[in-house]
Design a protein around this motif. Structure first.
Motif, mmCIF file in Angstrom:
data_model
loop_
_atom_site.group_PDB
_atom_site.id
_atom_site.type_symbol
_atom_site.label_atom_id
_atom_site.label_comp_id
_atom_site.label_asym_id
_atom_site.label_seq_id
_atom_site.Cartn_x
_atom_site.Cartn_y
_atom_site.Cartn_z
ATOM 1 N N LEU A 158 114.531 -15.781 -14.432
ATOM 2 C CA LEU A 158 115.667 -15.071 -13.847
ATOM 3 C C LEU A 158 116.748 -16.012 -13.658
ATOM 4 N N THR A 159 118.029 -15.694 -13.930
ATOM 5 C CA THR A 159 119.298 -16.708 -13.699
ATOM 6 C C THR A 159 119.264 -16.936 -12.431
ATOM 7 N N THR A 160 120.045 -17.787 -12.253
ATOM 8 C CA THR A 160 120.459 -18.266 -10.992
ATOM 9 C C THR A 160 121.135 -17.138 -10.126
ATOM 10 N N ARG A 161 122.202 -16.416 -10.762
ATOM 11 C CA ARG A 161 122.881 -15.138 -10.244
ATOM 12 C C ARG A 161 121.694 -13.963 -9.607
ATOM 13 N N GLU A 162 120.850 -13.836 -10.723
ATOM 14 C CA GLU A 162 119.658 -12.752 -10.587
ATOM 15 C C GLU A 162 119.098 -13.084 -9.470
ATOM 16 N N ARG A 163 118.544 -14.366 -9.167
ATOM 17 C CA ARG A 163 117.867 -14.920 -8.135
ATOM 18 C C ARG A 163 118.471 -14.656 -6.920
ATOM 19 N N GLU A 164 119.657 -14.882 -6.777
ATOM 20 C CA GLU A 164 120.583 -14.782 -5.579
ATOM 21 C C GLU A 164 120.502 -13.189 -5.175
ATOM 22 N N ILE A 165 120.772 -12.586 -6.198
ATOM 23 C CA ILE A 165 120.784 -10.941 -6.019
ATOM 24 C C ILE A 165 119.732 -10.367 -5.684
ATOM 25 N N GLU A 171 116.862 -8.797 1.658
ATOM 26 C CA GLU A 171 117.503 -8.689 2.873
ATOM 27 C C GLU A 171 117.853 -7.161 3.389
ATOM 28 N N GLY A 172 117.435 -6.493 2.272
ATOM 29 C CA GLY A 172 117.941 -4.868 2.531
ATOM 30 C C GLY A 172 119.402 -4.723 2.374
ATOM 31 N N MET A 173 120.021 -5.428 1.610
ATOM 32 C CA MET A 173 121.251 -5.096 1.094
ATOM 33 C C MET A 173 121.224 -4.135 -0.175
ATOM 34 N N SER A 174 122.609 -3.157 0.051
ATOM 35 C CA SER A 174 122.564 -2.148 -1.154
ATOM 36 C C SER A 174 123.595 -2.904 -2.001
ATOM 37 N N ASN A 175 123.713 -2.253 -3.117
ATOM 38 C CA ASN A 175 124.543 -2.882 -4.247
ATOM 39 C C ASN A 175 125.871 -2.956 -3.802
ATOM 40 N N LYS A 176 126.433 -2.180 -2.932
ATOM 41 C CA LYS A 176 127.861 -2.159 -2.625
ATOM 42 C C LYS A 176 128.095 -3.319 -1.724
ATOM 43 N N LYS A 181 129.472 -9.015 -0.644
ATOM 44 C CA LYS A 181 129.394 -10.450 -0.265
ATOM 45 C C LYS A 181 129.373 -11.441 -1.057
ATOM 46 N N LEU A 182 129.404 -11.247 -2.640
ATOM 47 C CA LEU A 182 129.350 -12.185 -3.580
ATOM 48 C C LEU A 182 130.823 -12.097 -4.313
ATOM 49 N N ASN A 183 131.649 -11.079 -3.676
ATOM 50 C CA ASN A 183 133.112 -10.927 -4.172
ATOM 51 C C ASN A 183 132.713 -10.597 -5.894
ATOM 52 N N ILE A 184 131.976 -9.559 -6.110
ATOM 53 C CA ILE A 184 131.928 -9.430 -7.778
ATOM 54 C C ILE A 184 132.043 -7.709 -7.805
ATOM 55 N N GLU A 185 132.338 -7.353 -8.618
ATOM 56 C CA GLU A 185 132.179 -5.764 -9.034
ATOM 57 C C GLU A 185 130.611 -5.165 -8.752
ATOM 58 N N ILE A 186 131.065 -3.737 -8.360
ATOM 59 C CA ILE A 186 129.699 -3.229 -8.125
ATOM 60 C C ILE A 186 128.720 -3.077 -9.592
ATOM 61 N N ARG A 187 129.688 -2.858 -10.456
ATOM 62 C CA ARG A 187 128.916 -2.556 -11.821
ATOM 63 C C ARG A 187 128.330 -3.585 -12.268
ATOM 64 N N THR A 188 128.895 -5.003 -11.844
ATOM 65 C CA THR A 188 128.248 -6.192 -12.137
ATOM 66 C C THR A 188 126.964 -6.379 -11.490
ATOM 67 N N VAL A 189 126.981 -6.051 -10.402
ATOM 68 C CA VAL A 189 125.686 -6.125 -9.499
ATOM 69 C C VAL A 189 124.713 -5.430 -10.180
ATOM 70 N N ARG A 205 113.777 -1.718 -6.667
ATOM 71 C CA ARG A 205 114.110 -2.931 -6.117
ATOM 72 C C ARG A 205 113.246 -3.240 -5.060
ATOM 73 N N GLY A 206 112.764 -2.509 -4.172
ATOM 74 C CA GLY A 206 111.514 -3.018 -3.249
ATOM 75 C C GLY A 206 110.483 -3.519 -3.690
ATOM 76 N N GLU A 207 110.069 -3.047 -4.913
ATOM 77 C CA GLU A 207 108.980 -3.428 -5.527
ATOM 78 C C GLU A 207 109.200 -4.967 -6.187
ATOM 79 N N ALA A 208 110.142 -5.424 -6.755
ATOM 80 C CA ALA A 208 110.698 -6.478 -7.127
ATOM 81 C C ALA A 208 110.692 -7.538 -5.873
ATOM 82 N N ALA A 209 111.327 -7.299 -4.943
ATOM 83 C CA ALA A 209 111.441 -8.063 -3.736
ATOM 84 C C ALA A 209 110.036 -8.342 -3.080
ATOM 85 N N ALA A 210 109.175 -7.204 -2.981
ATOM 86 C CA ALA A 210 107.770 -7.452 -2.674
ATOM 87 C C ALA A 210 106.884 -8.326 -3.459
#
Length: 224
Positions: A158-165, A171-176, A181-189, A205-210
């Motif tokens: 995973l890239t640094t940004r992917e790890r951050e996301i 933490e339970g955050m939605s894409n929006k 929080k990261l001040n980027i476009e939602i399509r980038t997320v 998403r939940g499976e990846a985090a778990a």
């Protein structure tokens, strides 16, 4: 006493066995952090209830007919709602199926009433609850995929940004919310989420985090 700080929760229990459903509702209704607890017998009733009353946490009994389909429909239709699987056996196939359905919390069959309340409170805080047997099942499946030809790239790729996301997803955050929080476009997320899911060879998403949380816990455990 379960500690919970935040807006009191509205919790929906989905089970087609009324006796069980009513028992769980009695437990939830006695808690100060639960503003409202209600029941539904099937997916249609659950979807209507969430749409009309804004239930933030939905507990779905795996004994309910087509329970995984119920989970998938709730996750697809109600992005801000946390879905918890009740009565999980801990079997690998069942655990992975729940994760792929978008479940963000697991309650094992032998868990106590206090355990139920801990999982509900955690869901209200936006946390993904993954008991050790569930984490172990996910890691076994991840290991099987990793040994297969062309297996998953894993967290290390995973890239640094992917790890951050991924951390923000955990933490339970939605894409929006992540985009804000990261001040980027939602399509980038969305692009980053798509890429990290492919690298981890999971579909939710939940499976990846778990998966990643389970690997980290095992790595930190004594004797690992």
């Amino acid at each position: 006493m379960i500690e919970y700080e935040g807006t009191p929760l509205r919790v929906l229990v989905v089970d087609d066995i009324r006796l069980f459903r009513d028992h769980v509702l009695d437990i939830l209704g006695a808690q100060p952090f639960v503003e409202r607890a209600a029941g539904a017998a099937d997916a249609e009733a659950a979807l209507r209830a969430v749409a009309e009353h804004g239930f933030r946490v939905v507990l779905v009994s795996l004994a309910t007919r087509d329970s995984l389909a119920v989970c998938r429909r709730l996750v697809a239709a109600c992005a801000d709602t946390r879905v918890i699987a009740l009565g999980v056996s801990g079997g690998d196939d069942e655990v992975v199926a729940c994760a792929e359905a978008g479940v963000t919390g697991y309650l094992l069959r032998d868990e106590s009433s206090e355990g139920l309340l801990r999982v509900v409170a955690a869901a209200g805080r936006g946390e993904v609850t993954c008991p050790p047997p569930v984490a172990a099942a996910l890691m076994r499946r991840m290991g099987q995929r990793g040994r297969a030809p062309g297996g998953p790239a894993g967290e290390s790729r995973l890239t640094t940004r992917e790890r951050e996301i991924l951390g923000l997803i955990d933490e339970g955050m939605s894409n929006k919310e992540i985009a804000r929080k990261l001040n980027i476009e939602i399509r980038t997320v969305k692009n980053h989420v798509h890429n990290l899911l492919e690298k981890l060879e999971v579909s939710r998403r939940g499976e990846a985090a778990a998966l990643v949380r389970g690997v980290r816990r095992r790595a930190q455990a004594p004797g690992w």
